[in-house]
Design an enzyme around this catalytic site. Structure first.
Site, mmCIF file in Angstrom:
data_model
loop_
_atom_site.group_PDB
_atom_site.id
_atom_site.type_symbol
_atom_site.label_atom_id
_atom_site.label_comp_id
_atom_site.label_asym_id
_atom_site.label_seq_id
_atom_site.Cartn_x
_atom_site.Cartn_y
_atom_site.Cartn_z
ATOM 1 N N ASP A 157 0.800 -1.228 0.000
ATOM 2 C CA ASP A 157 0.000 0.000 0.000
ATOM 3 C C ASP A 157 0.836 1.283 0.000
ATOM 4 O O ASP A 157 0.275 2.378 0.001
ATOM 5 C CB ASP A 157 -0.955 0.002 1.204
ATOM 6 C CG ASP A 157 -0.239 -0.183 2.533
ATOM 7 O OD1 ASP A 157 0.926 -0.626 2.535
ATOM 8 O OD2 ASP A 157 -0.839 0.110 3.573
ATOM 9 N N GLU A 240 11.699 -4.132 12.161
ATOM 10 C CA GLU A 240 12.824 -3.494 11.468
ATOM 11 C C GLU A 240 14.069 -3.531 12.336
ATOM 12 O O GLU A 240 15.160 -3.892 11.893
ATOM 13 C CB GLU A 240 12.512 -2.021 11.129
ATOM 14 C CG GLU A 240 11.309 -1.808 10.215
ATOM 15 C CD GLU A 240 9.984 -1.709 10.957
ATOM 16 O OE1 GLU A 240 9.929 -2.041 12.168
ATOM 17 O OE2 GLU A 240 8.994 -1.289 10.316
HETATM 18 N N1 UDP Z 1 -0.135 -7.566 5.873
HETATM 19 C C1 UDP Z 1 -0.183 -8.952 5.887
HETATM 20 N N2 UDP Z 1 -1.054 -9.581 6.748
HETATM 21 C C2 UDP Z 1 -1.874 -8.899 7.598
HETATM 22 C C3 UDP Z 1 -1.813 -7.489 7.591
HETATM 23 C C4 UDP Z 1 -0.930 -6.864 6.718
HETATM 24 O O1 UDP Z 1 0.531 -9.599 5.123
HETATM 25 O O2 UDP Z 1 -2.629 -9.526 8.343
HETATM 26 C C5 UDP Z 1 0.787 -6.891 4.947
HETATM 27 C C6 UDP Z 1 0.146 -5.719 4.178
HETATM 28 O O3 UDP Z 1 -0.386 -6.163 2.952
HETATM 29 C C7 UDP Z 1 1.305 -4.759 4.015
HETATM 30 C C8 UDP Z 1 2.166 -5.036 5.236
HETATM 31 O O4 UDP Z 1 1.813 -6.322 5.720
HETATM 32 O O5 UDP Z 1 2.032 -5.012 2.839
HETATM 33 C C9 UDP Z 1 1.948 -4.011 6.353
HETATM 34 O O6 UDP Z 1 0.577 -3.978 6.701
HETATM 35 P P1 UDP Z 1 -0.270 -2.620 6.672
HETATM 36 O O7 UDP Z 1 0.015 -1.892 5.426
HETATM 37 O O8 UDP Z 1 -1.676 -2.970 6.956
HETATM 38 O O9 UDP Z 1 0.349 -1.904 7.937
HETATM 39 P P2 UDP Z 1 0.843 -0.407 8.161
HETATM 40 O O10 UDP Z 1 2.310 -0.519 8.299
HETATM 41 O O11 UDP Z 1 0.434 0.418 6.982
HETATM 42 O O12 UDP Z 1 0.166 -0.019 9.394
HETATM 43 MN MN MN Z 2 0.745 -0.004 5.017
#
Ligand code: UDP
Ligand code: MN
Length: 331
Positions: A157, A240
């Protein structure tokens, strides 16, 4: 005459109320270019890029109604990038044909993995999002003994500037750069003095030695291969940090990118997640006399929406601004 006046008034209020004025805007043209100067068009043969190190772009992704649009948008960025291998790691217990087909069609070299989050983490809050699948990608790299190229973790995303790829491709050990739209400061990234990383700007320190976002660094595979214990633990918020600790990083080794970390080459954009709806549509409209059956079939396959005869809010199907009863379409 009187009637004519009323009629004119009526028509003009109607036009007003629907904002249908003839075009007569005040406008400024701020700048314009009629010369095509695009840098990233694929007008060179692939062989022109053959010497470039390969970027292994690892994308954890998971089934939800936004998944297919996210991956489509990301693919359209990656289509501009030569010498890239896209590792798409789906958080699911099985492979699916739809994604397989879709990834094949883009023409980008790719590997499609399925690696679900272990069930014991599913209901923890916060959950280790995208960890099992990133770990699977690390394992794939390890199993192939890949010791040349550059690893980058690119969520499905985020928004990637094409300059990011030219920058990270040159990574010798670990490169870092700011990520836009992270947390409270709307940015997270290294503090650089005289071309060296000396500290970090991030609103959530929490004891992290490397308080950076997943999208804020890249790793050279020859460097990483010297650390057989490379790992990304299931520890939400610390993925990370612990990953970078597992490859023995020292601050003086970090290569700042993006013009000494003054530019944003990647944005932590997020898409609103919504539940995929069930739409109530009479089954008489879902047979092959109409498009709707096939349309909802494909929406279902993509995890976007499903149609049901008995459940969900009834779909309004209209013509000329008015909802029509089923009988209208069947007659
Ligand atoms: N993701 C995943 N499984 C989950 C939730 C998220 O594989 O149950 C992936 C999601 O597609 C993205 C990454 O992990 O590529 C980080 O998740 P997200 O973007 O929802 O988190 P953010 O860092 O934006 O809060
Ligand atoms: Mn994200």
């Amino acid at each position: 005459m009187y009637y004519l006046l009323i009629f004119v008034c009526f028509v003009s209020t109607l036009l007003d109320s629907t904002n249908t004025h003839a075009l007569n805007e005040s406008l400024m043209i701020c700048s314009e270019s009629h010369e095509d100067r695009r840098l990233f068009m694929q007008d060179k043969p692939r062989s022109a890029y053959a010497q470039l190190p390969v970027i292994y772009f690892v994308t954890p992704t998971y089934p939800r109604r936004e998944q297919i649009p996210e991956l489509t948008r990301l693919a359209h960025t990656l289509l501009h990038v030569p010498r890239l291998h896209w590792l798409v790691a789906n958080d699911r217990d099985r492979c699916d044909k739809f994604l397989d087909n879709m990834l094949n069609k883009f023409g980008i070299p790719f590997t499609y993995l399925a690696s679900p989050m272990p069930s014991k983490f599913r209901n923890t809050k916060p959950a280790p999002r995208g960890v099992a699948n990133r770990r699977a990608a690390l394992q794939w790299l390890h199993q192939r003994n890949l010791t040349a190229g550059v690893l980058y973790f690119g969520d499905d995303d985020n928004t990637y500037d094409l300059r990011l790829f030219s920058e990270i491709r040159q990574t010798q050990r670990v490169s870092m750069f700011p990520v836009g739209l992270i947390a409270e400061y709307a940015v997270s990234g290294p503090v650089v003095r005289n071309g060296k990383v000396v500290a970090f700007l991030d609103s959530w320190v929490a004891g992290r030695r490397w308080p950076v976002d997943m999208a804020g660094f890249a790793v050279n595979l020859a460097y990483m291969s010297q650390y057989p214990n490379v790992n990304m633990p299931f520890k939400p918020g610390y993925e990370e940090d612990l990953f970078l600790r597992s490859i023995g990083l020292r601050i003086d080794q970090i290569e700042p990118k993006g013009n000494n970390c003054t530019e944003i080459l990647v944005w932590h954009t997020q898409t609103k997640n919504k539940k995929s709806p069930t739409v109530r549509i009479d089954s008489a409209l879902l047979n092959d006399r109409f498009n709707l059956g096939a349309l909802f079939h494909s929406l279902k396959v993509m995890g976007v929406a499903s149609a049901s005869d008995t459940e969900g809010p009834r779909a309004v199907i209209s013509k000329n601004g008015k909802g029509k009863p089923l009988s209208y379409f069947l007659s």
